[in-house]
Write a protein that holds these residues in place. Structure first.
Motif, short mmCIF file in Angstrom:
data_model
loop_
_atom_site.label_atom_id
_atom_site.label_comp_id
_atom_site.label_asym_id
_atom_site.label_seq_id
_atom_site.Cartn_x
_atom_site.Cartn_y
_atom_site.Cartn_z
N ARG A 9 0.83 -1.21 0.00
CA ARG A 9 0.00 0.00 0.00
C ARG A 9 0.87 1.26 0.00
O ARG A 9 0.56 2.23 -0.67
CB ARG A 9 -0.93 -0.01 1.20
N PHE A 10 1.97 1.24 0.76
CA PHE A 10 2.88 2.38 0.79
C PHE A 10 3.53 2.61 -0.57
O PHE A 10 3.63 3.74 -1.03
CB PHE A 10 3.96 2.16 1.86
N LYS A 11 3.97 1.55 -1.25
CA LYS A 11 4.61 1.68 -2.57
C LYS A 11 3.68 2.30 -3.59
O LYS A 11 4.12 2.98 -4.51
CB LYS A 11 5.11 0.32 -3.06
N GLN A 12 2.37 2.10 -3.45
CA GLN A 12 1.41 2.69 -4.37
C GLN A 12 1.36 4.21 -4.25
O GLN A 12 0.94 4.89 -5.18
CB GLN A 12 0.03 2.09 -4.15
N LEU A 13 1.77 4.75 -3.11
CA LEU A 13 1.78 6.19 -2.90
C LEU A 13 2.98 6.88 -3.55
O LEU A 13 2.94 8.08 -3.82
CB LEU A 13 1.79 6.51 -1.41
N LEU A 14 4.05 6.13 -3.79
CA LEU A 14 5.27 6.71 -4.33
C LEU A 14 5.15 6.93 -5.83
O LEU A 14 4.50 6.16 -6.53
CB LEU A 14 6.46 5.78 -4.04
N PRO A 15 5.79 8.00 -6.36
CA PRO A 15 5.77 8.21 -7.81
C PRO A 15 6.53 7.09 -8.51
O PRO A 15 7.47 6.51 -7.98
CB PRO A 15 6.47 9.55 -7.99
N ARG A 16 6.12 6.79 -9.71
CA ARG A 16 6.71 5.68 -10.47
C ARG A 16 8.11 6.04 -10.98
O ARG A 16 8.97 5.20 -11.10
CB ARG A 16 5.82 5.32 -11.64
N ALA A 17 8.35 7.26 -11.34
CA ALA A 17 9.64 7.68 -11.88
C ALA A 17 10.05 9.00 -11.21
O ALA A 17 9.21 9.73 -10.70
CB ALA A 17 9.56 7.86 -13.39
N ALA A 18 11.34 9.28 -11.25
CA ALA A 18 11.84 10.53 -10.67
C ALA A 18 11.29 11.73 -11.43
O ALA A 18 11.09 11.68 -12.65
CB ALA A 18 13.36 10.54 -10.71
N ARG A 19 11.03 12.80 -10.73
CA ARG A 19 10.51 14.02 -11.34
C ARG A 19 11.55 15.12 -11.13
O ARG A 19 12.06 15.31 -10.03
CB ARG A 19 9.20 14.41 -10.67
N TYR A 20 11.88 15.83 -12.21
CA TYR A 20 12.87 16.90 -12.13
C TYR A 20 12.53 18.00 -13.12
O TYR A 20 11.64 17.85 -13.95
CB TYR A 20 14.29 16.36 -12.34
N ILE A 21 13.26 19.11 -13.04
CA ILE A 21 13.00 20.28 -13.89
C ILE A 21 14.14 20.45 -14.88
O ILE A 21 15.31 20.28 -14.53
CB ILE A 21 12.84 21.55 -13.03
N VAL A 22 13.79 20.79 -16.12
CA VAL A 22 14.76 21.08 -17.17
C VAL A 22 14.41 22.41 -17.82
O VAL A 22 13.31 22.92 -17.65
CB VAL A 22 14.77 19.97 -18.26
#
Length: 77
Positions: A9-22
């Protein structure tokens, strides 16, 4: 049926891929964009929703939207 395993259940809360700004350098005609990451590396990303010269949010290798142009600083401790 929903799982009762707390870890699952906790893993479902985490984003699937890293998010960053370019910063978008150019928008290509093939549906991709060239962008510069914060470390100076130029990358080719999927998507063209942000025009050149603006900042964009990236998740994995996909542009997901325009990011605010806020000042940033690096501090070494």
């Amino acid at each position: 049926m929903a799982t009762v395993n707390p870890w699952s259940r906790f893993k479902q809360l985490l984003p699937r891929a890293a998010r960053y700004i370019v910063t978008i350098q150019s928008v290509q005609t093939d549906g991709t964009s060239l962008a510069t990451r914060r470390d100076g590396e130029v990358v080719r990303l999927k998507g063209t929703p942000v025009e050149a010269g603006k900042k964009a949010w990236v998740e994995g290798q996909q542009i997901i939207g325009e990011a605010p142009d806020l000042p940033s600083a690096t501090q070494y401790v």
